[in-house]
Scaffold this motif. Structure first.
Motif, PDB file in Angstrom:
ATOM      1  N   VAL A  35       0.850  -1.199   0.000  1.00 17.29           N
ATOM      2  CA  VAL A  35       0.000   0.000   0.000  1.00 17.29           C
ATOM      3  C   VAL A  35       0.879   1.241   0.000  1.00 17.29           C
ATOM      4  CG1 VAL A  35      -1.747   1.304   1.285  1.00 17.29           C
ATOM      5  CG2 VAL A  35      -1.918  -1.192   1.113  1.00 17.29           C
ATOM      6  N   LEU A  36       1.910   1.250   0.839  1.00 18.59           N
ATOM      7  CA  LEU A  36       2.807   2.405   0.903  1.00 18.59           C
ATOM      8  C   LEU A  36       3.483   2.658  -0.439  1.00 18.59           C
ATOM      9  CD1 LEU A  36       4.151   4.591   2.642  1.00 18.59           C
ATOM     10  CD2 LEU A  36       5.875   2.900   3.274  1.00 18.59           C
ATOM     11  N   ASP A  65      -9.318   4.309  -3.616  1.00 22.95           N
ATOM     12  CA  ASP A  65      -9.926   3.426  -4.621  1.00 22.95           C
ATOM     13  C   ASP A  65      -8.911   3.008  -5.678  1.00 22.95           C
ATOM     14  OD1 ASP A  65     -12.364   3.491  -3.350  1.00 22.95           O
ATOM     15  OD2 ASP A  65     -13.199   5.047  -4.657  1.00 22.95           O
ATOM     16  N   PHE A  66      -8.030   3.921  -6.061  1.00 17.88           N
ATOM     17  CA  PHE A  66      -6.974   3.607  -7.023  1.00 17.88           C
ATOM     18  C   PHE A  66      -6.058   2.528  -6.448  1.00 17.88           C
ATOM     19  CE2 PHE A  66      -2.540   4.263  -8.294  1.00 17.88           C
ATOM     20  CZ  PHE A  66      -2.638   4.041  -9.653  1.00 17.88           C
ATOM     21  N   ILE A  67      -5.683   2.676  -5.173  1.00 20.39           N
ATOM     22  CA  ILE A  67      -4.804   1.705  -4.522  1.00 20.39           C
ATOM     23  C   ILE A  67      -5.486   0.339  -4.459  1.00 20.39           C
ATOM     24  CG2 ILE A  67      -3.579   1.147  -2.381  1.00 20.39           C
ATOM     25  CD1 ILE A  67      -3.519   4.256  -1.897  1.00 20.39           C
ATOM     26  N   ALA A  68      -6.761   0.324  -4.070  1.00 24.27           N
ATOM     27  CA  ALA A  68      -7.508  -0.935  -3.971  1.00 24.27           C
ATOM     28  C   ALA A  68      -7.575  -1.629  -5.327  1.00 24.27           C
ATOM     29  CB  ALA A  68      -8.904  -0.668  -3.424  1.00 24.27           C
ATOM     30  N   ASN A  69      -7.832  -0.862  -6.386  1.00 24.45           N
ATOM     31  CA  ASN A  69      -7.893  -1.448  -7.732  1.00 24.45           C
ATOM     32  C   ASN A  69      -6.537  -1.977  -8.181  1.00 24.45           C
ATOM     33  OD1 ASN A  69     -10.631  -1.013  -8.094  1.00 24.45           O
ATOM     34  ND2 ASN A  69     -10.321   1.011  -8.989  1.00 24.45           N
ATOM     35  N   ALA A 109      -4.990  -0.046   6.284  1.00 21.22           N
ATOM     36  CA  ALA A 109      -3.551   0.144   6.080  1.00 21.22           C
ATOM     37  C   ALA A 109      -3.198   1.627   6.057  1.00 21.22           C
ATOM     38  CB  ALA A 109      -3.111  -0.523   4.781  1.00 21.22           C
ATOM     39  N   LEU A 110      -4.049   2.432   5.424  1.00 24.53           N
ATOM     40  CA  LEU A 110      -3.797   3.875   5.368  1.00 24.53           C
ATOM     41  C   LEU A 110      -3.804   4.492   6.759  1.00 24.53           C
ATOM     42  CD1 LEU A 110      -5.935   4.829   2.247  1.00 24.53           C
ATOM     43  CD2 LEU A 110      -3.440   4.727   2.395  1.00 24.53           C
ATOM     44  N   ARG A 135       2.211  10.657   0.311  1.00 28.45           N
ATOM     45  CA  ARG A 135       3.407  10.275   1.052  1.00 28.45           C
ATOM     46  C   ARG A 135       4.112  11.542   1.535  1.00 28.45           C
ATOM     47  NH1 ARG A 135       6.470   5.689  -1.352  1.00 28.45           N
ATOM     48  NH2 ARG A 135       6.387   4.673   0.613  1.00 28.45           N
ATOM     49  N   ILE A 136       4.579  11.528   2.772  1.00 24.30           N
ATOM     50  CA  ILE A 136       5.262  12.726   3.299  1.00 24.30           C
ATOM     51  C   ILE A 136       6.712  12.451   3.670  1.00 24.30           C
ATOM     52  CG2 ILE A 136       3.199  13.919   4.063  1.00 24.30           C
ATOM     53  CD1 ILE A 136       3.644  12.847   6.859  1.00 24.30           C
ATOM     54  N   LYS A 137       7.155  11.227   3.482  1.00 21.95           N
ATOM     55  CA  LYS A 137       8.570  10.905   3.750  1.00 21.95           C
ATOM     56  C   LYS A 137       9.220  10.398   2.500  1.00 21.95           C
ATOM     57  CE  LYS A 137       8.471   9.983   8.614  1.00 21.95           C
ATOM     58  NZ  LYS A 137       8.813   9.065   9.654  1.00 21.95           N
TER      59      LYS A 137
END
Length: 85
Positions: free
Chosen positions: A35-36, A47-51, A63-64, A83-85
């Protein structure tokens, strides 16, 4: 009188297999890495990540939340995450 107990119990995630991610110093549970890796430095919708990962949306949101608590990502407008890192 009640027996003394610690006010805060240790988190269960201390017993989860962890690894150092490729992007920072935080210990990230191995199951969160896919996921990361799908979250860019530009806002990405769950939704993009799930797809992309063929996962249930509820699992992606779980997970998020964990990644947000680890300081790896931040919520953005429109329900997206970045993402911030």
């Amino acid at each position: 009188m009640l027996p003394e107990k610690p006010l805060i119990t240790p988190p269960l995630n201390n017993f989860v297999d962890k690894t150092v991610d490729n992007f920072g110093d935080n210990l990230v549970d191995k199951r969160l890495l896919p996921v990361l890796e799908k979250i860019a430095h530009t806002p990405t919708h769950p939704d993009f990540i799930a797809n992309e990962l063929n996962l249930p949306t509820a699992d992606v949101y779980a997970a998020l939340l964990e990644l947000e608590m680890l300081g790896e990502i931040a919520p953005m407008s429109g329900g997206r995450y970045q993402r911030i890192k």
